[in-house]
Design a protein around this motif. Structure first.
Motif, PDB file in Angstrom:
ATOM      1  N   VAL B 138       0.859  -1.181   0.000  1.00 12.39           N
ATOM      2  CA  VAL B 138       0.000   0.000   0.000  1.00 12.39           C
ATOM      3  C   VAL B 138       0.896   1.232   0.000  1.00 12.39           C
ATOM      4  N   ARG B 139       0.576   2.175  -0.860  1.00 16.88           N
ATOM      5  CA  ARG B 139       1.408   3.393  -0.929  1.00 16.88           C
ATOM      6  C   ARG B 139       0.536   4.601  -0.623  1.00 16.88           C
ATOM      7  N   THR B 140       1.075   5.541   0.172  1.00 16.40           N
ATOM      8  CA  THR B 140       0.297   6.727   0.504  1.00 16.40           C
ATOM      9  C   THR B 140       0.804   7.939  -0.274  1.00 16.40           C
ATOM     10  N   ALA B 141       0.009   9.014  -0.271  1.00 18.53           N
ATOM     11  CA  ALA B 141       0.304  10.200  -1.082  1.00 18.53           C
ATOM     12  C   ALA B 141       1.636  10.831  -0.731  1.00 18.53           C
ATOM     13  N   ASP B 142       2.093  10.690   0.498  1.00 19.29           N
ATOM     14  CA  ASP B 142       3.380  11.295   0.862  1.00 19.29           C
ATOM     15  C   ASP B 142       4.557  10.405   0.475  1.00 19.29           C
ATOM     16  N   GLY B 143       4.267   9.349  -0.290  1.00 16.17           N
ATOM     17  CA  GLY B 143       5.359   8.552  -0.841  1.00 16.17           C
ATOM     18  C   GLY B 143       5.764   7.351  -0.012  1.00 16.17           C
TER      19      GLY B 143
END
Lengths: 321, 623
Positions: B138-143
């Motif tokens: 899972v990847r979040t918007a802040d990288g």
């Protein structure tokens, strides 16, 4: 009369720290206030950590009336830090206090919608909202914090966020430009917040046991190698989340006690536009006010004081019209 | 990759489903990360500020009985509680509570922050991908990237959320909150099919602007009432009133005159909305003969001057909303604080899930809550709990938990979702449960607490309390069977049983509708038996015949439920109807019983399947 047809004395756009103080101050002077906000759930949000600093760092003047009471009700800790005071506020309680007070305050009407445009006419000001309402007032105040931003260029996905996950007025910048109001860029940063249970409390240091005005008696602190002090500031009386007050981009594993700390809210920064102070004195801007981060405030205390002054001034001007 | 980015379970979304999933996973020993776009919005109630109701109350009791959190959380933060359908039978009675929304959310957040195995983290998820054999990333918007064996998607109404009032549309999952832009794409790339639904919320008005004298007060019950089996409730606790009023011809005229501005009629919202929670616009269209519809005016909390208008859901333009509200008796001066609006959002077609809530297409990927096409906090919590339990069981290498229709409303909910075509938001009702006399609010603990205890979600103390309750019930029944009563000894009832024999067993007397267990308490010497046990004994006696019939039906059905369906190539079973072949291939039922419930699969098809399985006709292989 329909809430939408009424002409208000003061329209306050934005219900952050500056906005709530402005609405309060204006209503105290018997003005009919319309408080317009994109989300009434985020009223008086303390998004930049729990620490309060007044405009004058050395002298923390108590705020008058309910403004002071709201702080007192939500105080976590207040104690000496060098020459100044470290004042920590529980954001949930602070928000609850202001929300309920303004909901009951005579003269204050709260309406949840986003201001997309602001226009001047002979009588005063009209705010056009995103859901199609046209709200009229003799004077207007913009206190939208970091929510005034450049519009994204066409083709790019528009996502104007004043704080992570929170949307604001996409088109208000156009009104600002049409009114000939100069803006400049600014940036605000928030330090990380970590889960209290993930801190190694054996490795951090206890703050000086002085007199605390709040229910929490001691605030711990720590250091990264060489560089300044980081206060482990709880964001609530329960202390389950800790804001790293004084953090300067150090990786957590380099900070004593935070090697295995779990970040609940990563550090973030927001680029936003501010309005220059000179604007407020221009003649054809009479009746338009700015307060808070939008007007260059750098702390909650400064936002609060600007809000109180601008709210009172707006109420005065509205009586003259 | 260091330890801080590796988890057993990741939940995406911290609403009612996400919270139950994360807490269950952590309590069963797993390392859980919870992500949310805004961690100040945990267990938020964006619509009705209440928990429970018909069908929903049963779900909350079951979630509690299994060790979930919703029941305890609402007991501690409620503003009002009452029993609905108190004068009707036990199968349809349900608890309903008004919540203090802010306190409810804050308390749930505190529990999550207090759980050392949960890492709560603010961030928007922008990618979900397979990572190696048995992991998801899972990847979040802040990288940042995180990996886990199981990912539970519980994003509610946020997927490509779009809010609508009249003809105006704005992106957003809720007022003032950004939508989730990337998860839909991520799910589609993983092979999941999405649909689009629409939900709406009514306006909120200012409490200072209503005339309560023109409405009917609806107070809470004195009690003691509590959702949680672990709590006792408090008798006479402080509560706030709701108010009941009605729409009228004037209201309906305003709506009819402005229907062209309603998103539903004008077509600006093409997504399907909930049939059972319709907007007032839709009610007026669908029921033109009704001259009034009820409107419940509900408080949103203790220190809160906002009122929720249940029954006046609308997404008409704001000026029209104001006219609609002000035409209602008691609301003539009402001041809107927040306009009502509709929100359209993507959801996962739930037939793509197993009855464990794990997706068929992607091992380790679960979905729970409104994202599966349900509506309601309670439905979400029930799914979140099951998804969390099964994600944990998967991580622990154990067999999953499958809750049957005959065991719990939770079983009915999940079976309906994964078996039926969901073409409008699904809400639980008692009528959906064919065994509702067995699945009662009062016996949820007897049915489910042993399971919760086995999973480690229920303490020994609570388990013992449940055992005691059952023992008490059995003891009570034994005493009633053993006690003979001379009808003359019960003067209050003598008249009614005048035509009866002079001596009766207490238990036979109890079968009569006019006799309650309290009347028999002294004579059958029930003194030491608790109220809960007596209540159970009373129900089991009064409804014995019906209950037995349902238990027999369950036993008969068990045979079909017990026949596991291996992965079958349905296309090659030519004796099946074309429709049956398509539906079976699409839904992939786990058992013959589930297959029988698929719309379009006839009893004849089931017989063919039974034969096909037994003779092991061409199959794709064993499960």
């Amino acid at each position: 009369m329909s809430l939408l047809d009424k002409e208000y004395d003061v329209l306050v756009v934005g219900a952050g720290v500056a906005g709530v103080h402005a609405a309060y101050a204006a209503a105290l002077k018997q003005a009919e206030v319309l408080l317009l906000t994109s989300s009434w759930d985020t009223v008086a949000t303390l998004a930049w950590g729990p620490s309060w600093q007044s405009a004058n760092l050395k002298k923390q003047r108590p705020l008058p009336g309910f403004a002071g009471k709201a702080l007192a009700k939500s105080l976590i800790y207040q104690g000496q830090r060098g020459e100044g005071l470290l004042t920590l506020t529980d954001s949930f309680k602070y928000q609850g206090a202001w929300k309920h007070h303004l909901e009951r305050m005579a003269g204050v009407t709260v309406f949840q919608d986003t201001c997309e445009a602001l226009e001047a006419d002979k009588r005063g000001w009209t705010a056009l909202t995103s859901w199609g309402a046209s709200l009229k007032a003799k004077t207007a105040m913009l206190a939208i914090g970091p929510f005034l931003q450049e519009r994204a260029k066409t083709g790019e996905a528009t996502r104007l966020e004043g704080r992570p996950g929170e949307t604001g007025a996409e088109r208000l910048i156009e009104s600002i430009a049409s009114l000939g109001i100069g803006v400049s860029e600014d940036e605000c940063r928030a330090a990380p917040t970590v889960a209290a249970h993930s801190i190694n409390w054996d490795l951090v240091r206890k703050g000086a046991a002085g007199k605390s005005a709040g229910p929490v008696g001691v605030v711990y602190w720590t250091k990264a190698a060489g560089r300044g002090r980081i206060e482990l500031a709880p964001t609530s009386v329960a202390g389950d989340q800790i804001y790293l007050q004084g953090w300067k981009n150090q990786p957590l594993q380099d900070i004593a006690g935070l090697e295995k700390a779990h970040t609940t809210r990563p550090a973030f920064s927001v680029k936003y536009l501010t309005v220059s102070r000179q604007v407020m004195d221009r003649e054809h801007m009479r009746g338009l006010f700015f307060a808070g981060r939008l007007a260059g405030a750098k702390s909650y205390g400064e936002s609060a004081e600007q809000g109180l002054r601008a709210g009172a001034a707006a109420a005065n001007v509205s009586r003259e019209t | 990759m260091n330890d801080n980015t590796r988890y057993d379970i990741i939940t995406i979304g911290a609403g009612h489903a996400g919270c139950e999933a994360a807490l269950a996973g952590a309590r069963m020993g797993c390392k859980v990360m919870m992500t949310a776009i805004n961690i100040d919005r945990i267990a938020h109630m964006p619509c009705n500020p209440s928990i429970g109701g018909i069908g929903k109350g049963q779900l909350v009791r079951e979630v509690d009985a299994l060790g979930g959190e919703m029941g305890r959380n609402i007991d501690a933060t409620l503003v009002q509680i009452k029993t609905l359908n108190g004068s009707k039978g036990p199968a349809v009675q349900a608890l309903r509570a008004q919540a203090d929304k802010r306190q409810y959310s804050r308390l749930m957040k505190a529990k999550i922050l207090a759980e050392p195995k949960i890492g709560l983290r603010q961030g928007e998820v922008v990618a979900i991908e397979r990572a190696g054999e048995e992991e998801l990333q899972v990847r979040t918007a802040d990288g940042a990237t995180f990996t886990a064996k199981c990912v539970i998607v519980a994003t509610g109404t946020f997927l490509k959320g779009e809010m609508v009032i009249g003809e105006i549309k704005r992106p957003g999952g809720r007022a003032g909150e950004s939508a989730s832009s990337f998860v839909s794409g991520a799910l589609q790339r993983l092979g999941l099919e999405l649909g689009r639904f629409q939900s709406a919320t009514p306006p909120r008005i200012w409490a200072g602007s209503i005339d309560a004298t023109r409405m009917i007060a609806q107070p809470g019950d004195v009690g003691p009432l509590a959702f949680s089996f672990a709590g006792a409730g408090r008798r006479g606790r402080r509560q706030k009133d709701c108010y009941l009023t009605y729409t009228n011809k004037k209201t309906h005229k305003v709506i009819a005159d402005n229907l062209h501005l309603s998103p539903i009629k004008s077509g600006s919202v093409s997504a399907k909305g909930p049939r059972y929670c319709p907007s007032i616009d839709r009610k007026v269209i669908n029921f033109p003969d009704r001259d009034r519809h009820p409107v419940f005016v509900e408080p949103e909390g203790w220190e809160n001057e906002e009122l929720y208008l249940q029954g006046l859901t609308t997404s008409m333009p704001i000026t029209v909303q104001e006219k609609i509200i002000r035409s209602v008796e008691g609301l003539e001066q009402a001041r809107i604080m927040r306009p009502g609006y509709a929100v359209a959002y993507d959801f996962v077609l739930p037939h793509q899930l197993k009855n464990t809530l794990e997706s068929n297409a992607v091992p380790g990927l679960f979905a729970a809550g409104q994202i599966n096409g349900t509506s309601g906090y309670e439905e979400a919590a029930a799914q979140g709990l099951i998804a969390g339990i099964n994600a944990a069981l998967k991580c622990l290498g154990k067999e999953p938990l499958i809750v049957e229709r005959s065991q719990a409303y939770i079983g009915v909910l999940i079976d309906d979702l994964v078996t039926k075509e969901i073409d409008e938001p699904y809400r639980m009702f008692t009528s959906r449960a064919e065994y509702r006399l067995v699945l009662r609010s009062d016996n949820a603990d007897i049915r489910l607490t042993p399971i919760g205890h086995r999973l480690g979600l229920i303490s020994d103390g609570q388990m013992e309390k449940t055992r005691k309750k059952r023992r008490g019930t059995d003891e009570c029944l034994a005493k009633l069977k053993a006690t003979s009563v001379r009808t003359l000894d019960l003067p209050g009832i003598a008249v009614v049983v005048a035509a009866s024999p002079a001596v009766l067993k207490a238990i036979d007397l109890l079968r009569r509708p006019e006799v309650t267990i309290d009347t028999l308490a002294k004579i059958a010497r029930l003194g030491k038996i608790t109220k809960e046990s007596r209540h159970q004994a009373e129900i089991e006696t009064k409804y014995e015949g019906y209950i037995k019939r349902q238990l027999d039906q369950i036993a008969a059905q068990k045979r079909l439920e017990g026949v596991r369906l291996p992965s079958v190539d349905y296309a090659r079973i030519e004796a099946l109807s074309m429709e049956a072949r398509q539906k079976l291939a699409r839904i992939k039922p786990q058992s013959l019983g589930q297959a029988a419930r698929i719309a379009g699969v006839t009893p004849a098809d089931i017989s063919i399947l039974m034969v096909a399985i037994r003779s092991k006709t061409p199959a794709g292989g064993e499960n």
